[in-house]
Design a protein around this motif. Structure first.
Motif: not given
Length: 378
Positions: A289-296
């Motif tokens: 809903s509000t963000g993103a996972w850690n890229t790695t």
């Protein structure tokens, strides 16, 4: 490669905050800096669905084998009598929280006579674990077994009659768990994703998207980001679905879902947006809903296939998906791989992937889930 507009856009993400959708809350535990303790335990009802008057609700916590404290919602039928009941541990979708789809499934199945536990996986929602916004094929599989530990210690539960249910990406974790945990007597999934396959080969329109060359380009991109993270001492976050163009150039959006839908959005992007970003399913603690996972985060999934031992699953297995779900091919291939002689694939007519998150009046086959668990948790 096809253009981004033709590709399935990802299941997405969000920064975990200990607040509710509506504002002020009552907490039994404040924000905690200990990496293994809960982020919060909010006792006020803050779900995306209405509370049932047929079910008793308890906020609970328990630890997994890695010492991470998980937070869950325990649902018990009010008219449960005095004998121990069968129980079901439920989690998913990937990047969601227990206040969303898994809680709805748990409360509804509790109305049907089961004791149910909807829980946040490690590193997400109210559960502990640092850094935030991480997933792991191993640890999130273990989370299901930790939920079984907890249920088996409750006096209201018959520990010989415990099943699990995984939604979306946690469906693959559920199947992975029962391949190893012999205490689990039945497993069901709803619109399951195999997250190792999704991250390792890309989600396409009914098939894998990455070539071997693309896969290596994604690994190169992720490992370059590792250098940046360790050099800066910060953690970069982005969409876990990564795109490779014809020249091998890799890109990923800085967040899972946009603030506003673009014109003529891909149908799958529209599905997710209308659930996670709109009042229908929005929750402040949900990564999606509000963000993103850690890229790695995808690295471990790319290197550790979740369903390697699916042929060793011998317990009753129910795999449910939607006729129009973009994830349908994951469910169909998992069904073929499962070794159990007591297995069933149910395809819900006219349903897309997100319909099976919350659209219970029209598509979620709760009667089928109820029948399956009552038959196999005797």
């Amino acid at each position: 490669m096809t253009s981004i507009s033709r590709k399935i856009l990802p299941i997405i993400t969000s920064l975990m905050l200990g607040i509710t959708l509506t504002g002020a809350t009552t907490m039994t535990m404040a924000q905690n800096t200990n990496p293994n303790l809960p982020v919060s335990m909010i006792t006020q009802w803050d779900k995306t669905f209405a509370q049932s008057n047929q079910v008793e609700h308890r906020k609970v916590s328990f630890q997994n084998r890695y010492g991470i404290t998980l937070v869950g919602d325990l649902y018990l039928p009010k008219n449960r009598g005095t004998h121990p009941l069968s129980a079901i541990a439920i989690s998913g979708p990937f990047g969601a929280v227990k206040e969303q789809s898994s809680g709805l499934y748990a409360q509804t199945l509790a109305e049907k006579g089961f004791i149910t536990l909807a829980f946040d996986p490690s590193y997400t929602g109210e559960s502990g674990g640092q850094p935030r916004n991480v997933a792991s094929p191993d640890i999130n599989t273990e989370d299901f077994s930790a939920a079984v530990d907890f249920l088996g210690l409750q006096q209201e539960v018959d520990r010989n009659r415990i099943g699990i249910l995984g939604i979306c990406g946690l469906g693959g974790m559920a199947l992975n768990a029962v391949a190893a945990d012999t205490r689990i007597k039945a497993v069901a999934t709803s619109v399951m994703y195999d997250m190792s396959r999704a991250m390792g080969y890309g989600v396409g329109d009914g098939k894998d998207r990455y070539s071997t060359k693309d896969r290596k380009a994604v690994q190169q991109y992720l490992n370059e980001q590792r250098w940046k993270d360790v050099e800066s001492g910060t953690i970069h976050r982005s969409n876990h679905d990564i795109y490779v163009d014809q020249n091998g150039h890799v890109t990923a959006a800085d967040r899972g879902l946009p603030e506003v839908l673009p014109e003529n959005p891909h149908p799958v992007l529209k599905e997710f947006f209308e659930y996670y970003r709109m009042p229908r399913g929005f929750h402040q603690r949900s990564i999606n809903s509000t963000g993103a996972w850690n890229t790695t985060m995808p690295l471990s999934f790319m290197n550790m296939p979740l369903l390697s031992y699916a042929n060793e699953i011998t317990i009753p297995t129910l795999i449910v998906t939607g006729e129009k779900a973009h994830s349908r091919y994951f469910a169909e291939d998992a069904f073929k791989a499962v070794g159990s002689k007591n297995k069933e694939l149910l395809i819900v007519l006219n349903a897309n992937h997100v319909d099976l998150y919350d659209n219970k009046a029209r598509v979620i086959p709760f009667d089928k889930f109820t029948q399956f668990f009552k038959t196999n948790l005797k």
